[in-house]
Design an enzyme around this catalytic site. Sequence first.
Site, PDB file in Angstrom:
ATOM      1  N   GLY A  46       0.837  -1.195   0.000  1.00  0.00           N
ATOM      2  CA  GLY A  46       0.000   0.000   0.000  1.00  0.00           C
ATOM      3  C   GLY A  46       0.867   1.238   0.000  1.00  0.00           C
ATOM      4  O   GLY A  46       2.060   1.166   0.314  1.00  0.00           O
ATOM      5  N   CYS A  91       6.069  -0.426   7.502  1.00  0.00           N
ATOM      6  CA  CYS A  91       5.709   0.782   6.743  1.00  0.00           C
ATOM      7  C   CYS A  91       6.906   1.192   5.910  1.00  0.00           C
ATOM      8  O   CYS A  91       8.037   1.195   6.408  1.00  0.00           O
ATOM      9  CB  CYS A  91       5.323   1.905   7.711  1.00  0.00           C
ATOM     10  SG  CYS A  91       4.838   3.432   6.886  1.00  0.00           S
ATOM     11  N   HIS A 133      -4.263   1.299   7.865  1.00  0.00           N
ATOM     12  CA  HIS A 133      -2.896   1.848   7.918  1.00  0.00           C
ATOM     13  C   HIS A 133      -2.752   3.043   6.957  1.00  0.00           C
ATOM     14  O   HIS A 133      -2.196   4.081   7.330  1.00  0.00           O
ATOM     15  CB  HIS A 133      -1.913   0.716   7.576  1.00  0.00           C
ATOM     16  CG  HIS A 133      -0.472   1.097   7.456  1.00  0.00           C
ATOM     17  ND1 HIS A 133       0.501   0.648   8.329  1.00  0.00           N
ATOM     18  CD2 HIS A 133       0.185   1.869   6.544  1.00  0.00           C
ATOM     19  CE1 HIS A 133       1.674   1.139   7.966  1.00  0.00           C
ATOM     20  NE2 HIS A 133       1.517   1.883   6.869  1.00  0.00           N
TER      21      HIS A 133
HETATM   22  O1  GNR Z   1       4.090  -2.718   2.548  1.00  0.00           O
HETATM   23  C1  GNR Z   1       3.478  -2.580   3.609  1.00  0.00           C
HETATM   24  N1  GNR Z   1       3.196  -3.669   4.365  1.00  0.00           N
HETATM   25  C2  GNR Z   1       2.339  -3.649   5.459  1.00  0.00           C
HETATM   26  C3  GNR Z   1       2.316  -4.763   6.291  1.00  0.00           C
HETATM   27  C4  GNR Z   1       1.467  -4.823   7.381  1.00  0.00           C
HETATM   28  C5  GNR Z   1       0.626  -3.760   7.629  1.00  0.00           C
HETATM   29  C6  GNR Z   1       0.633  -2.634   6.824  1.00  0.00           C
HETATM   30  C7  GNR Z   1       1.471  -2.581   5.736  1.00  0.00           C
HETATM   31  S1  GNR Z   1       1.456  -1.198   4.709  1.00  0.00           S
HETATM   32  C8  GNR Z   1       3.094  -1.233   4.056  1.00  0.00           C
HETATM   33  C9  GNR Z   1       3.260  -0.160   2.984  1.00  0.00           C
HETATM   34  C10 GNR Z   1       3.080   1.206   3.597  1.00  0.00           C
HETATM   35  O2  GNR Z   1       3.876   1.714   4.324  1.00  0.00           O
HETATM   36  N2  GNR Z   1       1.956   1.803   3.353  1.00  0.00           N
HETATM   37  O3  GNR Z   1       1.696   2.996   3.912  1.00  0.00           O
HETATM   38 NI    NI Z   2       2.828   3.049   5.757  1.00  0.00          NI
END
Ligand code: GNR
Ligand code: NI
Length: 167
Positions: A46, A91, A133
Site C-alpha cells: 500500500g 511501513c 494503515h
Molecule cells: O508494505 C506494507 N506492508 C504492510 C504490512 C502490514 C501492515 C501494513 C502494511 S502497509 C506497508 C506499505 C506502507 O507503508 N503503506 O503505507
Molecule cells: Ni505506511
Amino acid sequence: MAILPILEFPDPRLRTRAKPVQKVDGRISKLVDDMLETMYEAPGIGLAATQVNVHERVIVIDVTESKDAPHVFINPSLSLSGNILETEEGCLSVPGFYEPVTRHEFVRVDALDASGNAFSLEAEGLLSICIQHECDHLEGKLFVDYLSGLKRTRIKKKLVKLQKQSA
Ligand code: GNR
Ligand code: NI
C-alpha cells in the site's frame, strides 16, 4: 510513470493532514499511476499520497502476491467493525521495523475510484489492515504512534542515524 521518493520517519511532512481531492482529473490520474509504480517497485502492499509528499487524500493498495489487483481509493471514508486484532505491521516510511499493532477486524470504505466514480468496499484480513494503515497516513499518523514511547524513540534514533549515513 515515475518512481517517487518516499518520506521516512521522523520527517515532519509525514504529519501533514491531507486535503480532499476536489476533482479527479489528469493530474490525479498521473499521481495514481506514479504511486502504483512506486508501491510495486518498493515493494509494498500500500501507499498513501502523504508518503510521497503529496497532501491529498489518495491511497493505492495491492495485497496480492501476483501484484495484479490494484485498488485506488480517493477521499476514502471508513466504518470500522468487528473484533480488535493484533498484527505485525511495517511501513515504507519506517523501513526495517515490524511491530504488532491493534486494528479493527472489518472495514467498509466509501471512496472514489481512479475514474472519479463512487464505490464502496467491505474488507477483512490484510486488505482491511492495510486500508486502516493507509487512512492513518492521510491523517498524519504512523503505526509507530501506537507503540510505547520507548520503542518509538529507539526506532527514531536508528532511522535518523541511517538517514545521516546515507546523506
Ligand atoms: O508494505 C506494507 N506492508 C504492510 C504490512 C502490514 C501492515 C501494513 C502494511 S502497509 C506497508 C506499505 C506502507 O507503508 N503503506 O503505507
Ligand atoms: Ni505506511
